[in-house]
Design a protein around this motif. Structure first.
Motif, PDB file in Angstrom:
ATOM      1  N   UNK A 107      39.103  33.448  27.634  1.00 35.53           N
ATOM      2  CA  UNK A 107      38.701  32.069  27.887  1.00 35.53           C
ATOM      3  C   UNK A 107      39.903  31.161  28.121  1.00 35.53           C
ATOM      4  N   UNK A 108      40.954  31.339  27.343  1.00 36.76           N
ATOM      5  CA  UNK A 108      42.145  30.500  27.518  1.00 36.76           C
ATOM      6  C   UNK A 108      42.728  30.678  28.917  1.00 36.76           C
ATOM      7  N   UNK A 109      42.737  31.903  29.403  1.00 36.27           N
ATOM      8  CA  UNK A 109      43.244  32.125  30.763  1.00 36.27           C
ATOM      9  C   UNK A 109      42.312  31.508  31.805  1.00 36.27           C
ATOM     10  N   UNK A 110      41.011  31.644  31.615  1.00 38.89           N
ATOM     11  CA  UNK A 110      40.062  31.081  32.570  1.00 38.89           C
ATOM     12  C   UNK A 110      40.113  29.550  32.590  1.00 38.89           C
ATOM     13  N   UNK A 111      40.368  28.955  31.443  1.00 37.02           N
ATOM     14  CA  UNK A 111      40.381  27.492  31.340  1.00 37.02           C
ATOM     15  C   UNK A 111      41.665  26.891  31.895  1.00 37.02           C
ATOM     16  N   UNK A 112      42.795  27.531  31.613  1.00 38.78           N
ATOM     17  CA  UNK A 112      44.076  26.893  31.917  1.00 38.78           C
ATOM     18  C   UNK A 112      44.829  27.488  33.111  1.00 38.78           C
ATOM     19  N   UNK A 113      44.505  28.701  33.509  1.00 37.57           N
ATOM     20  CA  UNK A 113      45.294  29.363  34.555  1.00 37.57           C
ATOM     21  C   UNK A 113      44.515  29.462  35.863  1.00 37.57           C
ATOM     22  N   UNK A 114      45.037  28.841  36.901  1.00 37.38           N
ATOM     23  CA  UNK A 114      44.439  28.948  38.227  1.00 37.38           C
ATOM     24  C   UNK A 114      44.792  30.322  38.810  1.00 37.38           C
ATOM     25  N   UNK A 115      43.793  31.132  39.200  1.00 39.05           N
ATOM     26  CA  UNK A 115      44.078  32.468  39.729  1.00 39.05           C
ATOM     27  C   UNK A 115      45.020  32.419  40.928  1.00 39.05           C
ATOM     28  N   UNK A 116      45.970  33.355  40.928  1.00 38.76           N
ATOM     29  CA  UNK A 116      46.904  33.454  42.038  1.00 38.76           C
ATOM     30  C   UNK A 116      47.981  32.384  42.062  1.00 38.76           C
ATOM     31  N   UNK A 117      47.996  31.514  41.061  1.00 32.93           N
ATOM     32  CA  UNK A 117      48.959  30.413  41.050  1.00 32.93           C
ATOM     33  C   UNK A 117      49.716  30.328  39.732  1.00 32.93           C
ATOM     34  N   UNK A 118      48.998  30.286  38.615  1.00 36.89           N
ATOM     35  CA  UNK A 118      49.633  30.050  37.325  1.00 36.89           C
ATOM     36  C   UNK A 118      50.100  31.340  36.673  1.00 36.89           C
ATOM     37  N   UNK A 119      50.935  31.178  35.627  1.00 39.16           N
ATOM     38  CA  UNK A 119      51.550  32.321  34.946  1.00 39.16           C
ATOM     39  C   UNK A 119      51.369  32.200  33.434  1.00 39.16           C
ATOM     40  N   UNK A 120      51.554  33.340  32.762  1.00 42.97           N
ATOM     41  CA  UNK A 120      51.658  33.364  31.312  1.00 42.97           C
ATOM     42  C   UNK A 120      52.958  34.079  30.946  1.00 42.97           C
ATOM     43  N   UNK A 121      53.414  33.875  29.715  1.00 44.59           N
ATOM     44  CA  UNK A 121      54.609  34.585  29.250  1.00 44.59           C
ATOM     45  C   UNK A 121      54.241  35.427  28.037  1.00 44.59           C
ATOM     46  N   UNK A 122      54.680  36.689  28.046  1.00 51.18           N
ATOM     47  CA  UNK A 122      54.470  37.589  26.914  1.00 51.18           C
ATOM     48  C   UNK A 122      55.810  38.180  26.481  1.00 51.18           C
ATOM     49  N   UNK A 123      55.814  38.779  25.289  1.00 51.93           N
ATOM     50  CA  UNK A 123      57.048  39.329  24.729  1.00 51.93           C
ATOM     51  C   UNK A 123      56.831  40.787  24.344  1.00 51.93           C
ATOM     52  N   UNK A 124      56.876  41.699  25.296  1.00 51.16           N
ATOM     53  CA  UNK A 124      56.629  43.109  24.995  1.00 51.16           C
ATOM     54  C   UNK A 124      57.719  43.714  24.103  1.00 51.16           C
ATOM     55  N   UNK A 125      57.357  44.767  23.328  1.00 50.08           N
ATOM     56  CA  UNK A 125      56.032  45.387  23.246  1.00 50.08           C
ATOM     57  C   UNK A 125      55.050  44.482  22.495  1.00 50.08           C
ATOM     58  N   UNK A 126      53.839  44.365  23.043  1.00 48.36           N
ATOM     59  CA  UNK A 126      52.873  43.448  22.460  1.00 48.36           C
ATOM     60  C   UNK A 126      51.459  43.921  22.754  1.00 48.36           C
ATOM     61  N   UNK A 127      50.491  43.159  22.323  1.00 50.83           N
ATOM     62  CA  UNK A 127      49.080  43.524  22.459  1.00 50.83           C
ATOM     63  C   UNK A 127      48.688  43.667  23.927  1.00 50.83           C
ATOM     64  N   UNK A 128      48.026  44.778  24.240  1.00 46.58           N
ATOM     65  CA  UNK A 128      47.756  45.113  25.628  1.00 46.58           C
ATOM     66  C   UNK A 128      46.727  44.253  26.335  1.00 46.58           C
TER      67      UNK A 128
END
Length: 300
Positions: A107-128
């Protein structure tokens, strides 16, 4: 790292700045129970003859949960108990209840991230599931690996974020690392002027940690969302129930976008029972932590 402190508060709220315009304009689905919840209810086309089920040990024949009726879409009794358990001045308006933490991540991705435009940041190794949800929602991932000791590398993280970075995920204690991230490190990112998105702290294993919970930061920072679950310490993976905890504006958007009756009565009943039996939870946590020490000693 230069001037990191947050600038003066902006005139727009965080959801106005970051949420997708179509989400802000969304007229959410109106449930039958929004209008009426007592009396002779004919408005939802429910089966007046009752459920078609054989009584079992977990489903008695008195149908005390009135299973022919739709559940409450807002789960206020459950949220009230959970907010009381977590403390920190939380109220039901701070809490979203979902089908595991995974629903909240999506839901957080659907609400805040426009497909094909916005990004997220993760810190691997992390939850898949961050990677899976990002792929489903066509969101590009910026990855900044943890240090060899599984700590956050904050300078590289803050250098890597882009204007398009809407969500920054911190898993603490980490999956699969088991390393708890100090709250001062989380707060440093929340308060940094170099990142203006939402910090999502995934705390599935927080009940096994002595480092504290990022729930403590919610009253101080509007850009913090904490994910928790009943799957681990509570031992209720089978009911699939998770929580997102954050400022009421973010939580309201999540409630607007979710499916109308995402939490069923059976799962809610089990969760409420668990939250009324915290001494059992505490006993089980103590046993598991003791056994963890035994395992570590044997492995060493």
């Amino acid at each position: 790292m230069g001037d990191e402190q947050k600038a003066e508060p902006q005139s727009q709220s965080i959801v106005e700045r970051l949420a997708r315009p179509n989400i802000l304009a969304l007229n959410p689905y109106r449930c039958a129970r929004d209008d009426y919840d007592r009396g002779i209810l004919l408005d939802a086309n429910e089966n007046a003859l009752g459920p078609t089920s054989v009584p079992t040990s977990c489903l008695p024949d008195d149908n005390s949960m009135v299973l022919e009726r739709y559940p409450c879409p807002y789960q206020i009794p459950l949220k009230t108990l959970y907010s009381k358990y977590r403390g920190c001045g939380l109220a039901p308006s701070n809490i979203f209840v979902g089908v595991g933490s995974d629903e909240a991540i999506d839901l957080l991705m659907r609400i805040f991230c426009t497909p094909g435009k916005d990004t997220i940041l993760t810190t691997p190794p992390t939850y898949g599931m961050y990677k899976v949800c990002a792929a489903v929602n066509d969101v590009r991932i910026l990855a900044v690996p943890l240090s060899p000791d599984f700590d956050l590398r904050m300078e590289p993280m803050l250098e890597a974020v882009e204007e398009s970075t809407k969500l920054l995920f911190i898993c603490s204690p980490g999956n699969p690392t088991a390393k708890a991230i100090p709250l001062k490190d989380v707060e440093r990112i929340c308060s940094s002027n170099l990142y203006n998105g939402i910090v999502v702290v995934d705390e599935a294993y927080v009940d096994f940690s002595k480092k504290g919970s990022a729930v403590e930061l919610i009253s101080k920072y509007e850009n913090v969302v904490v994910l928790q679950t009943l799957s681990k310490a509570f031992g209720l993976a089978g009911i699939r129930m998770g929580f997102a905890i954050g400022n009421p504006e973010i939580i309201q958007l999540m409630n607007n976008v979710k499916a109308p009756y995402n939490i069923n009565k059976l799962s809610s009943d089990v969760a409420i029972n668990a939250l009324r039996n915290i001494p059992t939870l505490e006993t089980n946590i103590a046993i598991l932590l003791k056994e963890r020490e035994v395992l570590m000693t044997k492995l060493n």
